[in-house]
Design an enzyme around this catalytic site. Structure first.
Site, PDB file in Angstrom:
ATOM      1  N   GLU A  33       0.870  -1.160   0.000  1.00 41.77           N
ATOM      2  CA  GLU A  33       0.000   0.000   0.000  1.00 41.77           C
ATOM      3  C   GLU A  33       0.917   1.223   0.000  1.00 41.77           C
ATOM      4  O   GLU A  33       1.799   1.322   0.853  1.00 41.77           O
ATOM      5  CB  GLU A  33      -0.884  -0.008   1.254  1.00 41.77           C
ATOM      6  CG  GLU A  33      -1.901   1.102   1.208  1.00 41.77           C
ATOM      7  CD  GLU A  33      -2.778   1.190   2.450  1.00 41.77           C
ATOM      8  OE1 GLU A  33      -2.738   0.272   3.295  1.00 41.77           O
ATOM      9  OE2 GLU A  33      -3.495   2.199   2.563  1.00 41.77           O
ATOM     10  N   ARG A 258       5.132 -12.666  10.019  1.00 43.77           N
ATOM     11  CA  ARG A 258       5.819 -11.443   9.620  1.00 43.77           C
ATOM     12  C   ARG A 258       7.165 -11.361  10.333  1.00 43.77           C
ATOM     13  O   ARG A 258       7.394 -11.997  11.359  1.00 43.77           O
ATOM     14  CB  ARG A 258       4.964 -10.218   9.878  1.00 43.77           C
ATOM     15  CG  ARG A 258       4.495 -10.050  11.302  1.00 43.77           C
ATOM     16  CD  ARG A 258       3.440  -8.965  11.436  1.00 43.77           C
ATOM     17  NE  ARG A 258       3.963  -7.662  11.116  1.00 43.77           N
ATOM     18  CZ  ARG A 258       3.434  -6.850  10.210  1.00 43.77           C
ATOM     19  NH1 ARG A 258       2.368  -7.218   9.538  1.00 43.77           N
ATOM     20  NH2 ARG A 258       3.945  -5.677   9.976  1.00 43.77           N
ATOM     21  N   LYS A 268       4.251   0.625   9.635  1.00 45.52           N
ATOM     22  CA  LYS A 268       4.314   1.887   8.903  1.00 45.52           C
ATOM     23  C   LYS A 268       3.736   3.034   9.722  1.00 45.52           C
ATOM     24  O   LYS A 268       4.189   4.164   9.627  1.00 45.52           O
ATOM     25  CB  LYS A 268       3.578   1.755   7.570  1.00 45.52           C
ATOM     26  CG  LYS A 268       4.507   1.255   6.474  1.00 45.52           C
ATOM     27  CD  LYS A 268       3.858   1.339   5.117  1.00 45.52           C
ATOM     28  CE  LYS A 268       3.021   0.130   4.871  1.00 45.52           C
ATOM     29  NZ  LYS A 268       2.518   0.028   3.512  1.00 45.52           N
TER      30      LYS A 268
HETATM   31  P1  ATP Z   1       2.654  -2.280   8.165  1.00 42.13           P
HETATM   32  O1  ATP Z   1       2.174  -3.276   9.166  1.00 42.13           O
HETATM   33  O2  ATP Z   1       4.086  -1.897   8.302  1.00 42.13           O
HETATM   34  O3  ATP Z   1       1.763  -1.113   8.006  1.00 42.13           O
HETATM   35  P2  ATP Z   1       1.445  -3.456   5.944  1.00 42.13           P
HETATM   36  O4  ATP Z   1       1.229  -4.892   5.986  1.00 42.13           O
HETATM   37  O5  ATP Z   1       0.259  -2.634   6.225  1.00 42.13           O
HETATM   38  O6  ATP Z   1       2.674  -3.074   6.813  1.00 42.13           O
HETATM   39  P3  ATP Z   1       1.592  -3.343   3.130  1.00 42.13           P
HETATM   40  O7  ATP Z   1       2.051  -2.255   2.253  1.00 42.13           O
HETATM   41  O8  ATP Z   1       0.165  -3.719   3.101  1.00 42.13           O
HETATM   42  O9  ATP Z   1       2.021  -2.937   4.583  1.00 42.13           O
HETATM   43  O10 ATP Z   1       2.505  -4.614   2.925  1.00 42.13           O
HETATM   44  C1  ATP Z   1       2.777  -5.182   1.688  1.00 42.13           C
HETATM   45  C2  ATP Z   1       3.134  -6.620   1.879  1.00 42.13           C
HETATM   46  O11 ATP Z   1       4.241  -6.767   2.758  1.00 42.13           O
HETATM   47  C3  ATP Z   1       1.985  -7.393   2.479  1.00 42.13           C
HETATM   48  O12 ATP Z   1       1.829  -8.595   1.774  1.00 42.13           O
HETATM   49  C4  ATP Z   1       2.408  -7.625   3.897  1.00 42.13           C
HETATM   50  O13 ATP Z   1       1.864  -8.808   4.405  1.00 42.13           O
HETATM   51  C5  ATP Z   1       3.937  -7.685   3.777  1.00 42.13           C
HETATM   52  N1  ATP Z   1       4.567  -7.284   5.021  1.00 42.13           N
HETATM   53  C6  ATP Z   1       4.383  -6.134   5.704  1.00 42.13           C
HETATM   54  N2  ATP Z   1       5.090  -6.138   6.838  1.00 42.13           N
HETATM   55  C7  ATP Z   1       5.769  -7.302   6.883  1.00 42.13           C
HETATM   56  C8  ATP Z   1       6.674  -7.907   7.807  1.00 42.13           C
HETATM   57  N3  ATP Z   1       7.047  -7.287   8.930  1.00 42.13           N
HETATM   58  N4  ATP Z   1       7.154  -9.143   7.518  1.00 42.13           N
HETATM   59  C9  ATP Z   1       6.807  -9.761   6.387  1.00 42.13           C
HETATM   60  N5  ATP Z   1       5.965  -9.261   5.484  1.00 42.13           N
HETATM   61  C10 ATP Z   1       5.438  -8.046   5.714  1.00 42.13           C
HETATM   62 MG    MG Z   2      -1.323  -4.023   4.771  1.00 35.82          MG
END
Ligand code: ATP
Ligand code: MG
Length: 557
Positions: A33, A258, A268
């Site tokens: 995102e 994760r 984020k």
């Molecule tokens: P955050 O929790 O930091 O806001 P998010 O999951 O909302 O991260 P996205 O931009 O939606 O951020 O993430 C893109 C991809 O990266 C998704 O498939 C998510 O599952 C993966 N991802 C995000 N954080 C991690 C992490 N700490 N370890 C592994 N994969 C991750």
């Molecule tokens: Mg997300």
């Protein structure tokens, strides 16, 4: 110690390949995102998705899940593209945006309405939350739940036309308010947001929720294995429900744990706060766990990929030691970085028996780990700089470096002996150390004399002034996400995470260094040239120290 065994995702994929579940196809995607910069957790997901595609001769898409114009920006899109590329992955012509599917998603929503599977709700966000129930109590149905298909179609169209205000109406899936899975309790699938979108401008004022857009986007793109983090496990029944109702192709969702890293936050929302409140200089501050921050700090894509490889994927959440990441980094930097001499906290050494005007060029090996790296000439003269730490007036027994009457070797050059020293009478700081050198002791000569320490140094006359930024952990506790220890994670920031040294002296060969260049400063660590450097002054970031604590930690367990 790379893992050679197959992880559970690879096992599933190999089974699917064998049974021909997707006609032998493997197609993954990385779906960020664009509401912040990518961090090392995202790197794990990137390496996994692109890695799996590479391994099985499949494809991996880059798709922006840009369904929320409130937090998303073009700057983040650009940064994410740069970061995935820098990590070394290629999506060829498959760069997609969920916003490209807005029309199609709208049609899917209309179809759900027509099937009696979605309705327009007038409850406020607050009321919807109240009606939703809890883990132990079922939810309550909205009084608007049984509107006719015609009325729903009319209202939804008028939502699109902008006839209602934000929050006045939403479109919800009509599933089951008593479901044990809260995600199935008539989730919102469209809401009114009257903000321009970074790609579609003012075209839309209703936007699909992530839960609606995400599974459909995966389906539209023919994704076979939709890899996501564990928190989406409970969303899988909802995703399947949408695809069933709409009679669409089903990707298979597989959840993995994760990445969490010690002394770091990887959310984020939290990283955005660090930037917005000015606790760091920006998303690419070298202390940030973002890809942009790590790149600026001097990390290599190879080291990050190696790290992702070593941590593997699992089904259970855990916290990985930051030291493992640094271990991977040193491993890679050791092979590739030329060694140079830089003095961080200089004091003057005058070699009293060395001729005033003489300059000698001593030969220095660029990188003992790399036979092709060659040698360079380093100027040696009567006045030099050494580290203030390398001299002690009154040393304890175990101090083998320079002290009155002691001998040390100057790297690539001669053995010197301390004869005298001078201090500033006011501060007590040592200002100058007077030495003699042994002309017979040049490095590489047959001279057999042994001394206990070898120091780095820089010829004063030839030295260039540089700035060096030393970094420590951004947080002072191993788990800043722990609410007990840090009710607000900001309170657990390490106040000493940045130290700037402005009076460092570097050997002249560094004159031509450019932002992004990496070096090992002998005895001090790995350093990278920062983009803040100017024609007048080079600025270096310490990427990582030399001392590897990973082995110690590993064997302690
Ligand atoms: P955050 O929790 O930091 O806001 P998010 O999951 O909302 O991260 P996205 O931009 O939606 O951020 O993430 C893109 C991809 O990266 C998704 O498939 C998510 O599952 C993966 N991802 C995000 N954080 C991690 C992490 N700490 N370890 C592994 N994969 C991750
Ligand atoms: Mg997300």
């Amino acid at each position: 110690m790379k893992q050679e065994t197959k992880n559970f995702i690879e096992k599933i994929i190999e089974e699917d390949l064998e049974t021909g579940k997707y006609g032998g196809r493997v197609h993954t995607r990385f779906p960020p995102e664009p509401n912040g910069y990518l961090h090392i957790g995202h790197a794990k997901s990137i390496c996994l998705n692109f890695g799996i595609a590479q391994k099985y001769g499949g494809l991996c898409n880059l798709r922006f899940d840009d369904t929320n114009p409130e937090k998303e920006e073009e700057e983040y899109v650009r940064a994410i593209i740069e970061d995935v590329r820098w990590l070394g992955f290629d999506w060829e012509d498959r760069l997609y945006y969920a916003s490209d599917y807005f029309e199609r998603l709208y049609e899917c929503a209309v179809e759900l309405i027509k099937k009696g599977k979605a309705y327009v709700d007038d409850l406020s966000a607050e009321e919807i939350r109240k009606y939703r129930g809890t883990l132990t109590e079922p939810g309550k149905e909205s009084p608007y739940r049984n509107r006719s298909v015609e009325e729903n179609l009319d209202l939804f169209e008028r939502m699109r036309k902008g006839e209602f205000d934000e929050g006045e109406k939403v479109l919800r899936a009509k599933i089951d308010m008593a479901s044990g899975n809260i995600n199935m309790r008539d989730p919102v699938i469209y809401r009114i947001i009257k903000k321009p979108h970074h790609r579609t401008g003012d075209k839309w004022c209703i936007y699909p929720t992530y839960d609606f857009a995400h599974p459909l986007s995966d389906s539209f793109e023919g994704i076979t294995h939709s890899l996501c983090t564990l928190e989406f496990e409970d969303h899988r029944p909802l995703y399947d429900w949408f695809l069933d109702q709409l009679e669409l192709y089903h990707p298979q969702q597989i959840e993995f744990a994760r990445l969490n890293l010690s002394y770091t936050v990887l959310s984020k929302r939290k990283l955005t706060r660090l930037v917005e409140e000015g606790h760091v200089s920006g998303w690419d501050d070298p202390r940030m766990p973002t890809i942009a921050g790590m790149r600026r700090r001097g990390y290599t894509p190879e080291a990050i990929r190696d790290f992702c490889d070593r941590i593997g994927v699992a089904k259970a959440n855990s916290i990985v030691d930051f030291e493992l990441l640094e271990h991977c980094l040193r491993d890679d930097l050791n092979k590739r970085c030329p060694r140079v001499m830089v003095v961080l906290n200089p004091i003057k050494v005058i070699i009293t028996n060395y001729p005033e005007d003489k300059v000698e060029y001593v030969e220095a090996i660029n990188n003992p780990e790399d036979p092709n790296a060659g040698t360079r000439e380093v100027p040696f003269s009567r006045e030099l700089y050494i580290e203030a730490d390398d001299f002690m007036e009154d040393p304890p027994k175990k101090f083998y470096r320079l002290a009155p009457g002691r001998e040390v070797r100057l790297k690539h050059a001669y053995i010197i002996k301390c004869e005298d020293y001078e201090k500033d009478p006011e501060t007590g700081r040592i200002t100058t150390v007077y030495c003699t050198y042994d002309p017979e002791s040049k490095s590489g000569s047959n001279q057999q004399k042994k001394v206990k320490a070898t120091l780095h140094w820089v010829s004063a006359r030839h030295a260039i002034d540089v700035e060096v930024r030393l970094y420590d952990r951004l947080f002072r506790v191993p788990n800043p996400d722990d609410k007990k220890e840090c009710p607000d994670f900001i309170d657990c920031l390490n106040p000493d995470s940045l130290k700037i040294l402005t009076n460092c002296k570097a050997e002249p060969s560094l004159k031509n260094a450019r932002p992004g260049d990496r070096f090992q400063f002998l005895r001090l660590g790995y350093f990278a040239v920062d983009p803040d450097s100017s024609e007048e002054k080079l600025v270096f970031n310490r990427t990582v120290t030399l001392k590897d604590t990973w082995a110690k930690i590993r064997f302690k367990i």
